[in-house]
Design a protein around this motif. Structure first.
Motif, PDB file in Angstrom:
ATOM      1  N   ARG A 179       8.122  95.757  28.878  1.00 30.30           N
ATOM      2  CA  ARG A 179       7.943  97.192  28.641  1.00 30.30           C
ATOM      3  C   ARG A 179       7.754  97.977  29.938  1.00 30.30           C
ATOM      4  O   ARG A 179       8.099  99.139  30.016  1.00 30.30           O
ATOM      5  N   SER A 180       7.170  97.335  30.932  1.00 32.00           N
ATOM      6  CA  SER A 180       6.902  98.042  32.187  1.00 32.00           C
ATOM      7  C   SER A 180       7.007  97.069  33.361  1.00 32.00           C
ATOM      8  O   SER A 180       6.897  95.854  33.181  1.00 32.00           O
ATOM      9  N   ASP A 181       7.198  97.639  34.539  1.00 25.54           N
ATOM     10  CA  ASP A 181       7.222  96.803  35.737  1.00 25.54           C
ATOM     11  C   ASP A 181       5.865  96.140  35.956  1.00 25.54           C
ATOM     12  O   ASP A 181       5.789  95.017  36.431  1.00 25.54           O
ATOM     13  N   ALA A 182       4.785  96.842  35.590  1.00 30.92           N
ATOM     14  CA  ALA A 182       3.446  96.275  35.749  1.00 30.92           C
ATOM     15  C   ALA A 182       3.289  95.017  34.896  1.00 30.92           C
ATOM     16  O   ALA A 182       2.712  94.026  35.346  1.00 30.92           O
ATOM     17  N   GLU A 183       3.801  95.057  33.684  1.00 28.30           N
ATOM     18  CA  GLU A 183       3.741  93.882  32.809  1.00 28.30           C
ATOM     19  C   GLU A 183       4.591  92.744  33.374  1.00 28.30           C
ATOM     20  O   GLU A 183       4.200  91.576  33.340  1.00 28.30           O
ATOM     21  N   ALA A 184       5.748  93.075  33.914  1.00 28.03           N
ATOM     22  CA  ALA A 184       6.621  92.061  34.522  1.00 28.03           C
ATOM     23  C   ALA A 184       5.914  91.386  35.686  1.00 28.03           C
ATOM     24  O   ALA A 184       5.931  90.142  35.797  1.00 28.03           O
ATOM     25  N   VAL A 185       5.272  92.166  36.530  1.00 32.91           N
ATOM     26  CA  VAL A 185       4.554  91.612  37.684  1.00 32.91           C
ATOM     27  C   VAL A 185       3.373  90.763  37.224  1.00 32.91           C
ATOM     28  O   VAL A 185       3.085  89.713  37.798  1.00 32.91           O
ATOM     29  N   ARG A 186       2.691  91.196  36.177  1.00 33.94           N
ATOM     30  CA  ARG A 186       1.547  90.433  35.647  1.00 33.94           C
ATOM     31  C   ARG A 186       2.001  89.053  35.174  1.00 33.94           C
ATOM     32  O   ARG A 186       1.388  88.041  35.491  1.00 33.94           O
ATOM     33  N   ILE A 187       3.082  88.995  34.443  1.00 33.80           N
ATOM     34  CA  ILE A 187       3.613  87.719  33.952  1.00 33.80           C
ATOM     35  C   ILE A 187       4.070  86.852  35.121  1.00 33.80           C
ATOM     36  O   ILE A 187       3.764  85.655  35.185  1.00 33.80           O
ATOM     37  N   TRP A 188       4.787  87.457  36.050  1.00 36.38           N
ATOM     38  CA  TRP A 188       5.318  86.753  37.227  1.00 36.38           C
ATOM     39  C   TRP A 188       4.186  86.150  38.060  1.00 36.38           C
ATOM     40  O   TRP A 188       4.210  84.977  38.399  1.00 36.38           O
ATOM     41  N   ALA A 189       3.173  86.967  38.363  1.00 32.15           N
ATOM     42  CA  ALA A 189       2.040  86.485  39.159  1.00 32.15           C
ATOM     43  C   ALA A 189       1.233  85.433  38.402  1.00 32.15           C
ATOM     44  O   ALA A 189       0.837  84.410  38.974  1.00 32.15           O
ATOM     45  N   GLY A 190       1.007  85.666  37.122  1.00 32.61           N
ATOM     46  CA  GLY A 190       0.252  84.699  36.317  1.00 32.61           C
ATOM     47  C   GLY A 190       0.939  83.349  36.244  1.00 32.61           C
ATOM     48  O   GLY A 190       0.296  82.297  36.332  1.00 32.61           O
ATOM     49  N   ALA A 191       2.259  83.369  36.103  1.00 34.89           N
ATOM     50  CA  ALA A 191       3.018  82.111  36.065  1.00 34.89           C
ATOM     51  C   ALA A 191       2.915  81.383  37.394  1.00 34.89           C
ATOM     52  O   ALA A 191       2.768  80.154  37.436  1.00 34.89           O
ATOM     53  N   GLY A 192       3.002  82.134  38.484  1.00 33.25           N
ATOM     54  CA  GLY A 192       2.882  81.523  39.805  1.00 33.25           C
ATOM     55  C   GLY A 192       1.519  80.918  40.033  1.00 33.25           C
ATOM     56  O   GLY A 192       1.402  79.790  40.552  1.00 33.25           O
ATOM     57  N   ILE A 193       0.481  81.621  39.633  1.00 33.77           N
ATOM     58  CA  ILE A 193      -0.886  81.117  39.787  1.00 33.77           C
ATOM     59  C   ILE A 193      -1.085  79.872  38.939  1.00 33.77           C
ATOM     60  O   ILE A 193      -1.638  78.870  39.391  1.00 33.77           O
ATOM     61  N   ALA A 194      -0.613  79.913  37.703  1.00 28.64           N
ATOM     62  CA  ALA A 194      -0.747  78.749  36.816  1.00 28.64           C
ATOM     63  C   ALA A 194      -0.008  77.542  37.388  1.00 28.64           C
ATOM     64  O   ALA A 194      -0.542  76.425  37.394  1.00 28.64           O
ATOM     65  N   GLY A 195       1.205  77.762  37.868  1.00 29.79           N
ATOM     66  CA  GLY A 195       1.974  76.662  38.439  1.00 29.79           C
ATOM     67  C   GLY A 195       1.296  76.048  39.647  1.00 29.79           C
ATOM     68  O   GLY A 195       1.180  74.820  39.763  1.00 29.79           O
ATOM     69  N   ALA A 196       0.837  76.907  40.557  1.00 30.55           N
ATOM     70  CA  ALA A 196       0.170  76.410  41.764  1.00 30.55           C
ATOM     71  C   ALA A 196      -1.120  75.672  41.418  1.00 30.55           C
ATOM     72  O   ALA A 196      -1.454  74.662  42.039  1.00 30.55           O
ATOM     73  N   ALA A 197      -1.846  76.164  40.421  1.00 34.10           N
ATOM     74  CA  ALA A 197      -3.108  75.534  40.032  1.00 34.10           C
ATOM     75  C   ALA A 197      -2.898  74.209  39.304  1.00 34.10           C
ATOM     76  O   ALA A 197      -3.657  73.253  39.507  1.00 34.10           O
ATOM     77  N   LEU A 198      -1.880  74.134  38.464  1.00 30.65           N
ATOM     78  CA  LEU A 198      -1.655  72.933  37.663  1.00 30.65           C
ATOM     79  C   LEU A 198      -0.813  71.872  38.374  1.00 30.65           C
ATOM     80  O   LEU A 198      -0.793  70.717  37.951  1.00 30.65           O
ATOM     81  N   GLY A 199      -0.125  72.254  39.439  1.00 35.35           N
ATOM     82  CA  GLY A 199       0.763  71.339  40.144  1.00 35.35           C
ATOM     83  C   GLY A 199       0.127  70.024  40.558  1.00 35.35           C
ATOM     84  O   GLY A 199       0.630  68.947  40.199  1.00 35.35           O
ATOM     85  N   PRO A 200      -0.975  70.065  41.299  1.00 34.97           N
ATOM     86  CA  PRO A 200      -1.568  68.795  41.729  1.00 34.97           C
ATOM     87  C   PRO A 200      -2.024  67.897  40.566  1.00 34.97           C
ATOM     88  O   PRO A 200      -1.816  66.689  40.605  1.00 34.97           O
TER      89      PRO A 200
END
Length: 181
Positions: free
Chosen positions: A119-140
Motif C-alpha cells: 500500500r505504501s513505500d513505508a510498508e514496503a521498507v518495513r517488510i524489506w528491513a524486517g526480512a533482512g533482520i530476521a535472516g541475519a538473526a536466524l542465519g547462524p
C-alpha cells in the motif's frame, strides 16, 4: 503464500547467507585443511561482494525489477549449489562470490517489487528491513542446526530450492518503473 512473504523469504535467505556459515567454519576448515585466516574469507568474501554489488544492483533493479529479481534469484540458487558441491576451497570461494552478486540483485529488486505490491513505500521498507533482520538473526542458528545434523554442505543445498520458490512472487509482474531514476 503472498507475494510479499515470498519476496521477504528471498531477502531473508540472501542476508542470512552473510552469517549462515559461521558455525560451519570449523568443519570447512578441516574439510579443506585451511588456516583460520583462510577460512574467514568464506564469510568475508560474501559480505564484501554483497556490499560492492549493492549500488549497481539497485541501479539495475530500478529499471527492470522483475528481470533483476529473477536473475538474482537464479544466480543465488545456482551458486548455492556450487558452494554445496565445492570440491576445493577455490570453488567454495568462487561460489560465495557469485552467490553474493545474486543476493545483491535479488535484495535490491525485492525492495522495488515490494514498493509496487504494498500500500505504501513505508510498508514496503518495513517488510524489506524486517526480512533482512530476521535472516541475519536466524542465519547462524539455521546454519548450526544444518551443519550438526546434515553437514555444512546442506546449508547451501537447502538454500537453492528455498530461493527458487521466491520466483513465484515475480510471476505475472511486468511493471515499468514508476519513479524517475
Amino acid at each position: 503464500m503472498s507475494r510479499s512473504r515470498l519476496l521477504a523469504l528471498g531477502i531473508a535467505l540472501a542476508l542470512a547467507d552473510s552469517s549462515v556459515v559461521t558455525l560451519a567454519l570449523p568443519d570447512i576448515l578441516r574439510r579443506f585443511d585451511l588456516e583460520i585466516s583462510e577460512v574467514a574469507w568464506v564469510l568475508t568474501l560474501y559480505n564484501l561482494v554483497l556490499a560492492v554489488s549493492a549500488v549497481p544492483a539497485a541501479y539495475a533493479a530500478r529499471r527492470r525489477p522483475v528481470s533483476v529479481f529473477t536473475a538474482g534469484t537464479l544466480i543465488f540458487a545456482g551458486a548455492s549449489l556450487v558452494c554445496g558441491s565445492a570440491s576445493s576451497y577455490a570453488w567454495l570461494l568462487t561460489g560465495r562470490g557469485i552467490q553474493a552478486i545474486g543476493g545483491a540483485l535479488l535484495i535490491c529488486a525485492a525492495l522495488e517489487l515490494l514498493s509496487e505490491i504494498e500500500r505504501s513505500d513505508a510498508e514496503a521498507v518495513r517488510i524489506w528491513a524486517g526480512a533482512g533482520i530476521a535472516g541475519a538473526a536466524l542465519g547462524p542458528a539455521a546454519g548450526g542446526i544444518l551443519t550438526e545434523t546434515l553437514g555444512w554442505e546442506s546449508i547451501f543445498y537447502v538454500q537453492a530450492p528455498l530461493s527458487l520458490v521466491t520466483l513465484l512472487a515475480a510471476r505475472g509482474l511486468t511493471r515499468a518503473p514508476h519513479r524517475a531514476p
